[in-house]
Design an enzyme around this catalytic site. Sequence first.
Site, PDB file in Angstrom:
ATOM      1  N   GLY A 132       0.787  -4.998  -9.550  1.00 10.31           N
ATOM      2  CA  GLY A 132      -0.614  -5.415  -9.684  1.00 10.31           C
ATOM      3  C   GLY A 132      -0.801  -6.880  -9.338  1.00 10.31           C
ATOM      4  N   TYR A 133      -0.721  -7.178  -8.054  1.00  8.90           N
ATOM      5  CA  TYR A 133      -0.959  -8.553  -7.600  1.00  8.90           C
ATOM      6  C   TYR A 133      -2.355  -8.669  -6.977  1.00  8.90           C
ATOM      7  CZ  TYR A 133       3.960 -10.207  -7.767  1.00  8.90           C
ATOM      8  OH  TYR A 133       5.207 -10.606  -8.141  1.00  8.90           O
ATOM      9  N   SER A 134      -2.577  -7.948  -5.835  1.00 10.78           N
ATOM     10  CA  SER A 134      -3.760  -8.180  -5.006  1.00 10.78           C
ATOM     11  C   SER A 134      -5.055  -7.826  -5.737  1.00 10.78           C
ATOM     12  CB  SER A 134      -3.688  -7.345  -3.736  1.00 10.78           C
ATOM     13  OG  SER A 134      -2.506  -7.643  -3.040  1.00 10.78           O
ATOM     14  N   SER A 166      -0.121   0.233  -4.648  1.00 13.18           N
ATOM     15  CA  SER A 166       0.646   1.394  -4.177  1.00 13.18           C
ATOM     16  C   SER A 166       1.188   2.190  -5.356  1.00 13.18           C
ATOM     17  CB  SER A 166       1.822   0.940  -3.310  1.00 13.18           C
ATOM     18  OG  SER A 166       1.354   0.274  -2.170  1.00 13.18           O
ATOM     19  N   GLU A 249      11.062  -8.651  -2.442  1.00 13.56           N
ATOM     20  CA  GLU A 249      10.314  -7.713  -1.596  1.00 13.56           C
ATOM     21  C   GLU A 249      10.529  -8.002  -0.111  1.00 13.56           C
ATOM     22  OE1 GLU A 249       6.128  -7.650  -2.525  1.00 13.56           O
ATOM     23  OE2 GLU A 249       5.854  -5.697  -1.580  1.00 13.56           O
ATOM     24  N   ASN A 373       1.770 -11.247   8.714  1.00 14.60           N
ATOM     25  CA  ASN A 373       2.537 -11.985   9.725  1.00 14.60           C
ATOM     26  C   ASN A 373       2.168 -13.468   9.738  1.00 14.60           C
ATOM     27  OD1 ASN A 373       3.975  -9.817  10.555  1.00 14.60           O
ATOM     28  ND2 ASN A 373       3.291  -9.862  12.684  1.00 14.60           N
TER      29      ASN A 373
HETATM   30  C1  FAD Z   1      -0.078  -0.315   2.687  1.00  7.69           C
HETATM   31  C2  FAD Z   1      -0.320  -1.456   1.753  1.00  7.69           C
HETATM   32  C3  FAD Z   1       0.226  -1.413   0.488  1.00  7.69           C
HETATM   33  C4  FAD Z   1      -0.032  -2.457  -0.405  1.00  7.69           C
HETATM   34  N1  FAD Z   1       0.498  -2.365  -1.670  1.00  7.69           N
HETATM   35  C5  FAD Z   1       0.210  -3.333  -2.568  1.00  7.69           C
HETATM   36  C6  FAD Z   1       0.666  -3.219  -3.917  1.00  7.69           C
HETATM   37  O1  FAD Z   1       1.343  -2.252  -4.293  1.00  7.69           O
HETATM   38  N2  FAD Z   1       0.323  -4.179  -4.795  1.00  7.69           N
HETATM   39  C7  FAD Z   1      -0.416  -5.266  -4.423  1.00  7.69           C
HETATM   40  O2  FAD Z   1      -0.664  -6.105  -5.280  1.00  7.69           O
HETATM   41  N3  FAD Z   1      -0.868  -5.409  -3.163  1.00  7.69           N
HETATM   42  C8  FAD Z   1      -0.578  -4.462  -2.229  1.00  7.69           C
HETATM   43  N4  FAD Z   1      -1.039  -4.565  -0.945  1.00  7.69           N
HETATM   44  C9  FAD Z   1      -1.915  -5.699  -0.604  1.00  7.69           C
HETATM   45  C10 FAD Z   1      -1.264  -6.752   0.271  1.00  7.69           C
HETATM   46  O3  FAD Z   1      -0.362  -7.508  -0.456  1.00  7.69           O
HETATM   47  C11 FAD Z   1      -2.404  -7.604   0.851  1.00  7.69           C
HETATM   48  O4  FAD Z   1      -3.169  -6.763   1.692  1.00  7.69           O
HETATM   49  C12 FAD Z   1      -1.877  -8.793   1.633  1.00  7.69           C
HETATM   50  O5  FAD Z   1      -1.288  -9.723   0.781  1.00  7.69           O
HETATM   51  C13 FAD Z   1      -3.006  -9.491   2.422  1.00  7.69           C
HETATM   52  O6  FAD Z   1      -4.063  -9.802   1.596  1.00  7.69           O
HETATM   53  P1  FAD Z   1      -5.557  -9.359   1.958  1.00  7.69           P
HETATM   54  O7  FAD Z   1      -5.548  -7.926   2.310  1.00  7.69           O
HETATM   55  O8  FAD Z   1      -6.439  -9.818   0.840  1.00  7.69           O
HETATM   56  O9  FAD Z   1      -5.928 -10.158   3.288  1.00  7.69           O
HETATM   57  P2  FAD Z   1      -6.361 -11.696   3.389  1.00  7.69           P
HETATM   58  O10 FAD Z   1      -5.448 -12.519   2.559  1.00  7.69           O
HETATM   59  O11 FAD Z   1      -7.821 -11.787   3.121  1.00  7.69           O
HETATM   60  O12 FAD Z   1      -6.064 -12.007   4.906  1.00  7.69           O
HETATM   61  C14 FAD Z   1      -6.978 -11.642   5.969  1.00  7.69           C
HETATM   62  C15 FAD Z   1      -6.432 -12.242   7.262  1.00  7.69           C
HETATM   63  O13 FAD Z   1      -6.408 -13.696   7.174  1.00  7.69           O
HETATM   64  C16 FAD Z   1      -5.100 -14.202   7.427  1.00  7.69           C
HETATM   65  N5  FAD Z   1      -4.809 -15.344   6.570  1.00  7.69           N
HETATM   66  C17 FAD Z   1      -5.056 -15.462   5.248  1.00  7.69           C
HETATM   67  N6  FAD Z   1      -4.616 -16.649   4.777  1.00  7.69           N
HETATM   68  C18 FAD Z   1      -4.069 -17.302   5.833  1.00  7.69           C
HETATM   69  C19 FAD Z   1      -3.420 -18.569   5.976  1.00  7.69           C
HETATM   70  N7  FAD Z   1      -3.254 -19.392   4.938  1.00  7.69           N
HETATM   71  N8  FAD Z   1      -2.961 -18.917   7.223  1.00  7.69           N
HETATM   72  C20 FAD Z   1      -3.132 -18.072   8.296  1.00  7.69           C
HETATM   73  N9  FAD Z   1      -3.740 -16.850   8.203  1.00  7.69           N
HETATM   74  C21 FAD Z   1      -4.185 -16.468   6.990  1.00  7.69           C
HETATM   75  C22 FAD Z   1      -4.170 -13.034   7.072  1.00  7.69           C
HETATM   76  O14 FAD Z   1      -2.936 -13.145   7.743  1.00  7.69           O
HETATM   77  C23 FAD Z   1      -4.973 -11.816   7.534  1.00  7.69           C
HETATM   78  O15 FAD Z   1      -4.811 -11.637   8.913  1.00  7.69           O
HETATM   79  C24 FAD Z   1      -0.812  -3.559  -0.020  1.00  7.69           C
HETATM   80  C25 FAD Z   1      -1.351  -3.595   1.261  1.00  7.69           C
HETATM   81  C26 FAD Z   1      -1.127  -2.566   2.142  1.00  7.69           C
HETATM   82  C27 FAD Z   1      -1.730  -2.642   3.503  1.00  7.69           C
END
Ligand code: FAD
Length: 396
Positions: A132-134, A166, A249, A373
């Site tokens: 439970g992070y995001s 997840s 991770e 990435n």
């Molecule tokens: C299949 C899947 C499973 C997942 N499972 C889990 C889970 O079990 N538990 C959990 O907690 N989370 C989970 N996640 C969430 C995942 O950790 C987040 O989606 C991820 O950290 C990106 O955060 P966001 O989606 O809020 O995108 P954002 O952080 O909003 O990013 C949007 C875009 O902006 C770019 N960006 C953001 N900040 C910067 C920066 N400082 N410099 C350059 N570019 C930047 C990013 O690279 C991305 O392209 C899962 C995600 C997926 C897709």
Amino acid sequence: MDLRFSAEDEAFRHEAAGWLNEHLAGEFAAVRGRGGPGDEHALFDERLAWERKMGAAGWNCVGWPTEHGGRGATLSEQVIFHEEYARAGGPGRIGHIGETLLGPTVMAFGSAEQKRRFLRPIVRAEEIWCQGYSEPNAGSDLANVQTKAVLEGDRWVVTGQKVWTSGAHWSDWCFVLCRTEPDAPSHQALSYLLVPMKQPGVEIRPIVQMTGTSEFSEVFFEGARTDAANIVGARGEGWKVAMGTLAFERGASTLGQQHSFENELNHVFELARRNGAAADPVMRQRLADAWIGLRIMRYNALRMLTNADHAELGGEALITKLYWATWHRNLGKLAMDVLGARSEIAGDLPYDLTGLQRMFLFTRSDTIYAGTNQIQRNIIAERALGLPREPKLVPK
Ligand SMILES: Cc1cc2nc3c(=O)[nH]c(=O)nc-3n(C[C@H](O)[C@H](O)[C@H](O)COP(=O)(O)OP(=O)(O)OC[C@H]3O[C@@H](n4cnc5c(N)ncnc54)[C@H](O)[C@@H]3O)c2cc1C
């Protein structure tokens, strides 16, 4: 540099392969190859029974120390186990978040009582965990989590929303990064709580993904409770603990996945031979490129293992996530290009995708979860190359 596995490693390989092949048969024959991305719900009870079988036989959590129920396997042996698991067609794992993330975190940061209480049920596959992070406004910018927890008597009371969790719907517990110190600066305001999922204050709403399945969910905490003792590290130390989990991770836990990638690549090769795509010179180059990329990944993993001490990877592990995620995402695209126009037609009605279509759609997420990435590049720039830190936006 000697990149070969030692004789002891090969003996371990023989033993692991022997056990897996012998037991992925009979009542467990049906779980072979099931439960991967886009197929997460397949044969759930049978796969859980399989994990319990592995736990009982000492093949779950192989890298954990024996005192916590593991096998004390070295890093090389862990990689070998993952390779043999993929080679034998072992099913998608249900308990992997407990095994690869929560367990190692509790071992590194948890109290003696937490180790006693939480580790063995993971090994026995009796308790399943989710992360439970995001949150809607905290993904890459994780320090912005807004879920709150307040200590009331001997219980934490948790309120807030998580997203993309997840396996939430089949989990018994969630490790929740939340705000417990409202007056502290953001990195010292967080704590790492262990919260039971099966209670009235937790609502799970599955999110339907492109694959048609729901591997992740939204999770709403409305006054959910957990014992005061279920905090890993001290109050306000949640950021440090959460970063420890992320290092697990992005590091060793992914080194052994090349064999399942190879299975997928072989599938794409077979298809390209069959449908004639391999006769196209550009396609041939792309297929060769994918093969080369996988070899590089393997030799890099071996290089890291050769340089690593018994249990820890060096700084070169920082490139692992960026490299495998990009390669795998590109493989999904290559698979669709090899399929050509057929890639746009579902295998069956109403939305029954083929394995390759599911692979393509799911691999779009590889470069997002566990750190996008872009974030991985920032980490490499700052920690490996020593470039200046990313400027922080200062609110006006
Ligand atoms: C299949 C899947 C499973 C997942 N499972 C889990 C889970 O079990 N538990 C959990 O907690 N989370 C989970 N996640 C969430 C995942 O950790 C987040 O989606 C991820 O950290 C990106 O955060 P966001 O989606 O809020 O995108 P954002 O952080 O909003 O990013 C949007 C875009 O902006 C770019 N960006 C953001 N900040 C910067 C920066 N400082 N410099 C350059 N570019 C930047 C990013 O690279 C991305 O392209 C899962 C995600 C997926 C897709």
